[in-house]
Enzyme design. Structure first.
Site, PDB file in Angstrom:
ATOM      1  N   SER A 152       0.687  -1.095   0.025  1.00 43.03           N
ATOM      2  CA  SER A 152      -0.101   0.077  -0.070  1.00 43.03           C
ATOM      3  C   SER A 152       1.055   1.298   0.095  1.00 43.03           C
ATOM      4  CB  SER A 152      -1.063  -0.073   1.461  1.00 43.03           C
ATOM      5  OG  SER A 152      -1.709   1.049   1.356  1.00 43.03           O
ATOM      6  N   ASN A 176      -6.477  -1.043   1.354  1.00 42.00           N
ATOM      7  CA  ASN A 176      -5.909  -0.409   2.541  1.00 42.00           C
ATOM      8  C   ASN A 176      -7.016   0.570   3.030  1.00 42.00           C
ATOM      9  OD1 ASN A 176      -4.393   1.443   4.045  1.00 42.00           O
ATOM     10  ND2 ASN A 176      -2.934  -0.168   3.977  1.00 42.00           N
ATOM     11  N   CYS A 216      -0.331   3.724  10.590  1.00 42.71           N
ATOM     12  CA  CYS A 216       0.430   4.853   9.913  1.00 42.71           C
ATOM     13  C   CYS A 216       1.169   5.916  10.867  1.00 42.71           C
ATOM     14  CB  CYS A 216      -0.581   5.395   8.901  1.00 42.71           C
ATOM     15  SG  CYS A 216       0.465   6.971   8.413  1.00 42.71           S
ATOM     16  N   LYS A 220      -2.721  -4.490   9.483  1.00 46.41           N
ATOM     17  CA  LYS A 220      -1.238  -4.353   9.201  1.00 46.41           C
ATOM     18  C   LYS A 220      -0.765  -3.527  10.640  1.00 46.41           C
ATOM     19  CE  LYS A 220       1.709  -1.818   5.883  1.00 46.41           C
ATOM     20  NZ  LYS A 220       1.610  -0.965   4.597  1.00 46.41           N
ATOM     21  N   ILE A 224       6.022  -5.392   8.193  1.00 43.59           N
ATOM     22  CA  ILE A 224       5.780  -4.159   9.263  1.00 43.59           C
ATOM     23  C   ILE A 224       5.414  -2.898   8.364  1.00 43.59           C
ATOM     24  CG2 ILE A 224       7.222  -4.938  11.000  1.00 43.59           C
ATOM     25  CD1 ILE A 224       9.229  -3.279   9.982  1.00 43.59           C
ATOM     26  N   ASN A 225       4.776  -2.186   9.150  1.00 46.13           N
ATOM     27  CA  ASN A 225       4.650  -0.855   8.778  1.00 46.13           C
ATOM     28  C   ASN A 225       5.851   0.009   8.846  1.00 46.13           C
ATOM     29  OD1 ASN A 225       3.540   1.852   7.575  1.00 46.13           O
ATOM     30  ND2 ASN A 225       1.565   1.392   8.521  1.00 46.13           N
ATOM     31  N   THR A 226       6.153   1.148   8.473  1.00 44.43           N
ATOM     32  CA  THR A 226       7.242   2.032   8.611  1.00 44.43           C
ATOM     33  C   THR A 226       7.470   2.366  10.494  1.00 44.43           C
ATOM     34  OG1 THR A 226       6.031   4.025   8.383  1.00 44.43           O
ATOM     35  CG2 THR A 226       6.855   3.058   6.402  1.00 44.43           C
ATOM     36  N   GLY A 248      11.484  -3.309   3.203  1.00 40.38           N
ATOM     37  CA  GLY A 248      12.713  -3.158   2.588  1.00 40.38           C
ATOM     38  C   GLY A 248      13.366  -4.042   1.597  1.00 40.38           C
ATOM     39  N   THR A 289       8.904   0.334  -1.075  1.00 38.12           N
ATOM     40  CA  THR A 289       9.714   1.343  -1.541  1.00 38.12           C
ATOM     41  C   THR A 289      10.360   1.000  -2.756  1.00 38.12           C
ATOM     42  OG1 THR A 289      10.208   2.066   0.861  1.00 38.12           O
ATOM     43  CG2 THR A 289      11.839   2.786  -0.606  1.00 38.12           C
TER      44      THR A 289
END
Lengths: 322, 316
Positions: free
Chosen positions: A24, A102, A133, A179, A205-207, A262, A284
């Protein structure tokens, strides 16, 4: 040789052609990547966050690069539920990949109303609840770091889905994926909360919440001050957290994990699968190499063939015990 | 108006470096060549369009060639591509050659400086909406701030192409003479005739130069120089168009000058971008919604980088 590898994946009752998703927020609403790759080569596709009302998102700068990663603070900029339905569902319906929407919101009611409106749509396979988020004032990570809130929002959405599909009507049932944020002391606590409240799958994972400072101005580079760190910089942490959730929560409950964080190569993706992810998502790296998802599918296939693995499923959680 | 490039085929291409030359003290021009592969070619890019260069694998210059102020930057890794517009595009046989004007400011452009002939670079492009080439107008006024000259050099070439009757004048500004991103100035006679800048003189375009410190041309801001010149001329507004590229404060000022005189104006905006292809949503430009007080965010990479100046809400 490669053709003998069975790349299909059972993901919360879904039969996916292969285990590779685009994550997403890195692949648009539907076909934005189509200039660069065959969208039907994907196992799954996750739309950018959709909220009930359109959102402009945060002011700029919204991104900044770091060594081996980047921070973003987009702030759920999106066209809103109604325009999404009008403009994007048609394209999504024509895709062979599993399509997850999402869903984001500032309150439980927001999540519920988006899911209610979309639950009957054939184009959609399932939902990914964005409770992690780091770039919005309300909702997002403030939900995701509180196990009680994760349970509440998951249960509320589950109730909507259950009420629509009573009995054994499996065909129309949508998959509910939650998420998870890595910004917690113990990710298994939130993972367990989501599973106990009815999540069919977990994505992680999210960021990571992070900051980059301009030392001349002595202020953060991002207008939002902080942003979410993604990219190769976070991969080893993501692999560890996937393995932890797999061992402590997912495996015993039969809940599949969509692993991400990543990934830029097939070897990265394989690490996640070995750690316990049933499928993986590319985030990314879509920005750097749009179309890399196709190469990753091929690379996984080659690895399996080279290692005499007949089905990718064999590799899920194949990490040797310590 | 002709095609501004919005419909052209974008893709990932491999380019070969054909030149990488220093211009003046702080500027460089990188030449890249694209060959058509399997029928797919890097099609002609329009002025104002851009490309995303993958510089992560490009070699750093030798330690001695790294400017003192960039020693830390040289130690930083990069992952994201970098957006650049073209200062020239030439189609030759089945090949396309492009030139990119750049200066060395950080870890990516340092690597760009390290590129040499034969090196390969992955390029995504051509991207975005370029300048509209207003063939029906008689006067085109180009306003460049610093590095903003790049795409305007290419625009000048296209505007003055065969069968063009357009009169083009460029206004180029920088802080000092050293910071004007051009080759050596022309001789005294050319300068007296108004052809100060060789890059534009090549296309028969007269130029006005402004520097903040007065070390070349008009002493002061290029926008003041431009405004003063406009005041001295008597150009028909309907027959004139302004194209600008440079720092946002300059663009805002040019937009204001054009608006006051009711002249059409297009500005090329700059934003941090991760992808350049509409995925990351990071490069937004605030734009007015017609007939309302509302504004929306448009994407610099897809809706721009060139915008109608009346539409943009410039950040202060």
């Amino acid at each position: 040789m490669n053709e003998t590898v069975d790349m299909s994946v059972d993901f919360a009752g879904l039969e996916l052609a292969n285990p590779v998703f685009t994550a997403s927020g890195t692949c648009g609403y539907a076909d934005e990547l189509a200039d660069f790759m065959d969208m039907n080569a994907l196992g799954g596709f996750i739309t950018k966050s959709i909220t009930r009302k359109p959102r402009k998102g945060n002011p700029t700068p919204r991104i900044v690069e770091t060594d081996s990663g980047m921070l973003n603070a987009i702030g759920w900029a999106n066209i809103g539920l109604e325009r999404f339905i009008e403009e994007k569902l048609g394209i999504l319906g024509s895709m062979s990949a599993a399509v997850f929407v999402n869903v984001a919101g500032a309150s439980i009611g927001d999540y519920v109303s988006v899911v209610e409106r979309l639950a009957g749509e054939e184009a959609i396979t399932g939902f990914e609840l964005n409770v992690s988020c780091p770039n919005v004032g309300q909702g997002g990570i403030s939900f995701g770091t509180d196990a009680g809130q994760v349970a509440k929002v998951t249960a509320a959405v589950k109730k909507v889905l259950d009420s629509r599909f009573r009995g054994n009507d499996k065909d129309g049932r949508k998959v509910l994926m939650v998420k998870l944020s890595p910004c917690v002391t113990d990710i298994s606590v939130t993972a367990r909360a989501a599973v106990e409240a009815g999540a069919d799958a977990l994505s992680l994972i999210n960021t990571f919440t992070a900051m980059v400072i301009d030392i001349e101005e002595r202020e953060p580079v991002l207008a939002n001050r902080t942003g979410g760190l993604s990219g190769p910089a976070i991969k080893p942490i993501a692999v560890y957290l996937v393995n932890k959730v797999y061992n402590e929560v997912a495996k015993k409950n039969g809940i599949p994990i969509l692993g991400m964080g990543g990934i830029k190569t097939a070897s990265d993706a394989i690490e996640f699968v070995v750690a316990g992810a049933s499928a993986v998502a590319i985030g990314t790296w879509n920005f750097v190499e749009p179309g890399c998802a196709v190469k990753i599918v091929e690379g996984i296939k080659k690895y399996c063939a080279d290692h005499n693995i007949k089905e990718i499923k064999e590799l899920v959680g194949a990490l040797k015990a310590g | 108006m002709t095609d501004n490039g919005a419909g052209s085929t974008k893709g990932v291409y491999e380019a070969v470096v054909c030149s990488n030359k220093q211009i003046g003290r702080s500027f460089y021009r990188l030449g890249l060549e694209f060959s058509s592969v399997g029928g797919k070619a890097f099609v002609e890019a329009r002025p104002g369009q851009f490309a995303q260069l993958d510089l992560a694998a490009a070699p750093l210059p030798s330690a001695e060639a790294i400017p003192e102020g960039l020693a830390d930057a040289a130690r930083r890794g990069i992952i994201l591509r970098r957006p650049f517009s073209f200062c020239d595009v030439v189609r030759k046989d089945r090949k396309t050659q492009v030139e990119i004007l750049y200066c060395v400011v950080g870890p990516a452009s340092l690597r760009m400086k390290g590129l040499s002939g034969g090196d390969k670079v992955s390029v995504i492009g051509p991207l975005g909406r370029g300048f509209s080439v207003a063939e029906k107008k008689r006067h085109a006024l180009l306003v460049a701030g610093g590095m903003g000259a790049g795409p305007l050099v290419y625009l000048a070439k296209v505007l003055t192409g065969e069968s063009s009757k357009m009169e083009v004048v460029v206004f180029a500004g920088a802080r000092t003479r050293e910071e004007l991103p051009f080759r050596r100035p022309l001789d005294e006679i050319s300068r007296q005739l108004g052809f100060s800048l060789g890059e534009f003189a090549e296309y028969g375009v007269k130029s006005q130069v402004a520097t903040d410190d007065g070390t070349a041309g008009y002493e002061g801001l290029v926008t003041d120089c431009f405004s003063k010149w406009l005041g001295e001329q008597n150009l028909p507004a309907r027959d004139t168009i302004v194209y600008a590229c440079g720092p946002e404060a300059m663009l805002a000022q040019v937009a204001e000058i054009a608006k006051d005189r009711n002249i059409d104006c297009e500005v090329s905006m700059e934003r941090r971008m991760a992808c350049g292809i509409g995925l990351c949503q990071s490069c937004v430009v605030e734009c007015k919604v017609e007939d309302s007080n509302e504004s929306v965010y448009k994407l610099c990479c897809e809706d721009g980088p060139v915008f109608d100046s009346r539409e943009v809400v410039f950040s202060s």
